[in-house]
Scaffold this motif. Sequence first.
Motif, short mmCIF file in Angstrom:
data_model
loop_
_atom_site.label_atom_id
_atom_site.label_comp_id
_atom_site.label_asym_id
_atom_site.label_seq_id
_atom_site.Cartn_x
_atom_site.Cartn_y
_atom_site.Cartn_z
N PHE A 16 0.73 -1.33 -0.07
CA PHE A 16 -0.11 0.05 -0.04
C PHE A 16 0.84 1.38 -0.10
O PHE A 16 0.66 2.29 -0.46
CB PHE A 16 -0.80 0.19 1.13
CG PHE A 16 -1.86 -0.94 1.05
CD1 PHE A 16 -2.75 -1.06 -0.08
CD2 PHE A 16 -2.50 -1.86 2.12
CE1 PHE A 16 -3.87 -1.96 -0.24
CE2 PHE A 16 -3.25 -2.74 2.07
CZ PHE A 16 -4.17 -2.75 0.89
N ASP A 73 13.65 2.83 11.38
CA ASP A 73 12.89 1.70 12.17
C ASP A 73 12.16 2.17 13.23
O ASP A 73 12.29 2.72 14.29
CB ASP A 73 13.94 0.88 12.89
CG ASP A 73 13.31 -0.41 13.53
OD1 ASP A 73 12.20 -0.44 13.85
OD2 ASP A 73 14.23 -1.54 13.46
N SER A 222 0.27 -8.30 -0.35
CA SER A 222 1.63 -7.62 -0.16
C SER A 222 2.68 -8.55 0.47
O SER A 222 2.32 -9.75 1.01
CB SER A 222 1.51 -6.34 0.75
OG SER A 222 1.16 -6.92 2.03
P1 NAD Z 1 4.16 -3.97 2.98
O1 NAD Z 1 4.88 -5.17 3.31
O2 NAD Z 1 4.17 -3.49 1.66
O3 NAD Z 1 4.46 -2.86 4.08
C1 NAD Z 1 4.76 -3.08 5.40
C2 NAD Z 1 6.14 -2.43 5.42
O4 NAD Z 1 6.56 -2.20 6.83
C3 NAD Z 1 7.26 -2.95 4.88
O5 NAD Z 1 7.96 -2.14 3.98
C4 NAD Z 1 8.17 -3.20 6.05
O6 NAD Z 1 9.56 -3.08 5.69
C5 NAD Z 1 7.91 -1.90 6.97
N1 NAD Z 1 8.28 -2.17 8.45
C6 NAD Z 1 7.92 -3.38 9.19
N2 NAD Z 1 8.43 -3.02 10.23
C7 NAD Z 1 9.03 -1.80 10.42
C8 NAD Z 1 9.80 -1.05 11.38
N3 NAD Z 1 9.83 -1.40 12.75
N4 NAD Z 1 9.95 0.21 10.93
C9 NAD Z 1 9.78 0.78 9.72
N5 NAD Z 1 9.25 0.01 8.76
C10 NAD Z 1 8.63 -1.47 9.05
O7 NAD Z 1 2.70 -4.66 3.34
P2 NAD Z 1 1.31 -3.80 3.38
O8 NAD Z 1 0.14 -4.96 3.37
O9 NAD Z 1 1.02 -2.77 2.20
O10 NAD Z 1 1.14 -3.09 4.60
C11 NAD Z 1 0.99 -1.87 4.83
C12 NAD Z 1 -0.03 -1.45 6.10
O11 NAD Z 1 -1.31 -2.08 5.46
C13 NAD Z 1 0.12 -2.09 7.09
O12 NAD Z 1 -0.24 -1.28 8.26
C14 NAD Z 1 -0.98 -3.33 7.31
O13 NAD Z 1 -1.05 -3.95 8.42
C15 NAD Z 1 -1.87 -2.68 6.43
N6 NAD Z 1 -2.99 -3.56 5.88
C16 NAD Z 1 -2.44 -4.31 5.13
C17 NAD Z 1 -3.69 -5.36 4.55
C18 NAD Z 1 -3.33 -6.44 3.43
O14 NAD Z 1 -4.21 -7.02 3.28
N7 NAD Z 1 -2.09 -6.43 2.81
C19 NAD Z 1 -5.00 -5.10 4.63
C20 NAD Z 1 -5.12 -4.05 5.66
C21 NAD Z 1 -4.24 -3.29 6.30
#
Ligand code: NAD
Length: 287
Positions: A16, A73, A222
């Motif tokens: 996202f 981080d 993702s």
């Molecule tokens: P993503 O893997 O693209 O993004 C997650 C990111 O968090 C990664 O780039 C990772 O490197 C980073 N990260 C993890 N720990 C970290 C830290 N301590 N400091 C800095 N960065 C850190 O996956 P995504 O699914 O796009 O996730 C983005 C958001 O969307 C999250 O909050 C997730 O919970 C939320 N979300 C995802 C879904 C889904 O189905 N994918 C649904 C609803 C909400």
Amino acid sequence: RGKKAFVAGVADDNGFGWAISKALSEAGAEVILGTWVPALNIFETSYRRGKFDESRKLSDGSMMTFSKIYPMDAVFDAMDDVPEDIATNKRYAGNEKWTVSEVAKCVEEDFGKIDVLVHSLANGPEVAKPLLETSRKGYLAAISASSYSNVSMIQHFGPLMNKGGAAISLTYLASEQIIPGYGGGMSSAKAALESDTRVLAYEAGRKWGIRVNTISAGPLGSRAAKAIGFIDKMINYSLSNAPLKEKPLEAIEIGNTAAFLCSPLASGITGATIYVDNGLNAMGLAE
Ligand code: NAD
């Protein structure tokens, strides 16, 4: 004047955070990234080698660019909080100033004030375990990385945000309804994130005149979601049961909503959880 956005949580072109960056770029904003330190090297290497070139293309034919990519981080607020094993970890070697307060300070020095703050990150080391089997350590780690990280970002970036600016995060329906498989305290972390969105909307609204919202997104395959293990099942469930049946949910739909929520078009919206999930949240019972 072009708007400046700081986006935390981009380490590839699938999530996202990338889609939000793209929608903000399409809207003319300048995008600055904060990328998780252990993921930074591979992200930058892939970027340099052109692996993302296809997905960097904007509708006017130009390429999305990032003004700067900071190591970050979000689990640590200041260097004093960093334990020895992380400080000396080789995946952190060669990077500096990556705690939240330090990144905010660097962004201010390099770019001055910003308008948009995006939190698109989460981590729950025990996400695959049911709550009944989750350790205290795993639960607190989920809250620290996925909820407090947003509080910390708004604490530290709030002072460098222009009045009228907006912060956004990403949440999930498991905060309010039972989603078997979304464990490790991640459901609790998302409940905290949504509650904090309301309280921060009030506090940061009064203090800096900024808006704070969260997007409750439907399932996306993702990298983070694949780590949970049941994402394909959730995507198929949504395809069969959402009001917008058989319509795949695209990351850019979340990106476009984020761009709207962070724009003056949404100047009256704050403290809200906005669903971008093809309507799945509104179903009480599968057909
Ligand atoms: P993503 O893997 O693209 O993004 C997650 C990111 O968090 C990664 O780039 C990772 O490197 C980073 N990260 C993890 N720990 C970290 C830290 N301590 N400091 C800095 N960065 C850190 O996956 P995504 O699914 O796009 O996730 C983005 C958001 O969307 C999250 O909050 C997730 O919970 C939320 N979300 C995802 C879904 C889904 O189905 N994918 C649904 C609803 C909400």
